[in-house]
Write a protein that holds these residues in place. Sequence first.
Motif, mmCIF file in Angstrom:
data_model
loop_
_atom_site.group_PDB
_atom_site.id
_atom_site.type_symbol
_atom_site.label_atom_id
_atom_site.label_comp_id
_atom_site.label_asym_id
_atom_site.label_seq_id
_atom_site.Cartn_x
_atom_site.Cartn_y
_atom_site.Cartn_z
ATOM 1 N N ARG A 62 13.768 7.919 -23.071
ATOM 2 C CA ARG A 62 13.674 8.243 -23.997
ATOM 3 C C ARG A 62 12.112 8.967 -24.278
ATOM 4 N NH1 ARG A 62 16.920 5.969 -26.524
ATOM 5 N NH2 ARG A 62 14.693 4.629 -27.632
ATOM 6 N N GLU A 63 11.626 8.475 -24.014
ATOM 7 C CA GLU A 63 9.452 8.914 -24.367
ATOM 8 C C GLU A 63 9.131 9.562 -22.859
ATOM 9 O OE1 GLU A 63 7.802 4.881 -24.724
ATOM 10 O OE2 GLU A 63 8.944 4.062 -26.854
ATOM 11 N N GLY A 64 10.066 9.162 -21.761
ATOM 12 C CA GLY A 64 9.415 10.042 -20.640
ATOM 13 C C GLY A 64 9.553 11.274 -20.417
ATOM 14 N N ARG A 65 11.544 11.390 -21.362
ATOM 15 C CA ARG A 65 11.383 13.054 -21.461
ATOM 16 C C ARG A 65 10.614 13.464 -22.391
ATOM 17 N NH1 ARG A 65 16.443 10.369 -20.922
ATOM 18 N NH2 ARG A 65 16.732 10.703 -22.732
ATOM 19 N N SER A 66 10.243 13.258 -23.298
ATOM 20 C CA SER A 66 9.816 13.553 -24.476
ATOM 21 C C SER A 66 8.467 14.328 -23.882
ATOM 22 C CB SER A 66 9.763 12.887 -25.938
ATOM 23 O OG SER A 66 11.094 12.376 -26.190
ATOM 24 N N ARG A 67 7.974 12.949 -23.337
ATOM 25 C CA ARG A 67 5.991 13.483 -23.041
ATOM 26 C C ARG A 67 6.610 14.374 -21.575
ATOM 27 N NH1 ARG A 67 5.322 8.583 -21.498
ATOM 28 N NH2 ARG A 67 5.935 8.408 -19.700
ATOM 29 N N ASP A 68 6.971 14.541 -20.585
ATOM 30 C CA ASP A 68 7.162 15.922 -20.047
ATOM 31 C C ASP A 68 7.711 16.852 -20.912
ATOM 32 O OD1 ASP A 68 7.473 14.290 -17.983
ATOM 33 O OD2 ASP A 68 8.767 14.171 -17.469
ATOM 34 N N ALA A 69 8.592 16.932 -21.778
ATOM 35 C CA ALA A 69 8.353 18.201 -23.001
ATOM 36 C C ALA A 69 7.316 18.472 -22.903
ATOM 37 C CB ALA A 69 9.651 18.265 -23.984
ATOM 38 N N ALA A 70 6.412 17.569 -23.463
ATOM 39 C CA ALA A 70 5.820 18.597 -24.203
ATOM 40 C C ALA A 70 4.261 18.900 -23.395
ATOM 41 C CB ALA A 70 4.715 16.549 -24.972
ATOM 42 N N ASP A 71 4.679 17.862 -21.860
ATOM 43 C CA ASP A 71 3.372 18.576 -21.536
ATOM 44 C C ASP A 71 4.380 19.826 -20.804
ATOM 45 O OD1 ASP A 71 1.926 16.678 -21.039
ATOM 46 O OD2 ASP A 71 2.853 15.815 -19.388
ATOM 47 N N ARG A 73 5.798 22.472 -22.777
ATOM 48 C CA ARG A 73 5.307 22.830 -23.929
ATOM 49 C C ARG A 73 3.408 23.463 -23.495
ATOM 50 N NH1 ARG A 73 8.757 20.070 -26.554
ATOM 51 N NH2 ARG A 73 7.203 18.475 -27.294
ATOM 52 N N ARG A 74 2.615 22.617 -23.848
ATOM 53 C CA ARG A 74 1.072 22.634 -23.673
ATOM 54 C C ARG A 74 0.631 23.184 -21.763
ATOM 55 N NH1 ARG A 74 -0.850 17.408 -22.725
ATOM 56 N NH2 ARG A 74 -2.014 18.279 -20.263
ATOM 57 N N ALA A 75 1.835 23.344 -21.548
ATOM 58 C CA ALA A 75 1.294 24.146 -19.585
ATOM 59 C C ALA A 75 1.651 25.617 -20.151
ATOM 60 C CB ALA A 75 2.154 23.721 -18.439
ATOM 61 N N ARG A 76 2.768 26.042 -20.597
ATOM 62 C CA ARG A 76 3.107 26.922 -20.974
ATOM 63 C C ARG A 76 2.065 27.573 -22.570
ATOM 64 N NH1 ARG A 76 8.448 24.659 -21.198
ATOM 65 N NH2 ARG A 76 8.611 25.464 -23.009
ATOM 66 N N ALA A 77 1.899 27.123 -23.203
ATOM 67 C CA ALA A 77 0.854 27.374 -24.047
ATOM 68 C C ALA A 77 -0.209 27.864 -23.549
ATOM 69 C CB ALA A 77 0.563 26.426 -25.603
ATOM 70 N N LEU A 106 1.409 21.744 -12.811
ATOM 71 C CA LEU A 106 0.383 22.873 -13.294
ATOM 72 C C LEU A 106 -0.688 23.021 -14.260
ATOM 73 C CD1 LEU A 106 1.241 26.023 -13.540
ATOM 74 C CD2 LEU A 106 2.813 24.989 -14.950
ATOM 75 N N LEU A 107 -0.730 21.988 -14.845
ATOM 76 C CA LEU A 107 -1.863 21.716 -15.911
ATOM 77 C C LEU A 107 -3.423 21.685 -14.958
ATOM 78 C CD1 LEU A 107 -0.910 19.760 -18.477
ATOM 79 C CD2 LEU A 107 -1.736 22.233 -19.327
ATOM 80 N N SER A 108 -2.900 21.095 -14.256
ATOM 81 C CA SER A 108 -4.264 20.581 -13.077
ATOM 82 C C SER A 108 -4.471 21.415 -12.662
ATOM 83 C CB SER A 108 -3.839 19.296 -12.212
ATOM 84 O OG SER A 108 -3.251 18.438 -12.814
#
Length: 132
Positions: A62-71, A73-77, A106-108
Amino acid sequence: MRFKRRDRFAFSDTPRKRAALERKQRQERESLPLFATQVAAEQESADDVMAARAQSWERAEREGRSRDAADWRRARAKLAGYPVVVANALRAYWKINQWPGTAIYLLSMMHMFDTGRLEAVERMLALPGSQN
């Protein structure tokens, strides 16, 4: 946009895991022979350990999926913060590159562009007909 789905795996209670737990607990008892009965009394049952591991596994997933989703969102922003021409060039490069399709890559890639280390996108932007 290229995207790699996160694989989901359920925790499995297998005979090999139980055998490994039994070996571990036996080694703990044998390492302190004078206190073997006390160590054995403090050790959890295999069922309790496996139940705790299953809960820990679910929480980590659950924490890994949340972290991936946050990443993502950050990348799209961050991608939305670029001028349209640059964002389109970055998207085009992202589609054709061989990196894994994760938000971290993508962020990299965008960080490499920001620091001038992504020459391919800079060349795409310098092509005739592109709007700088």
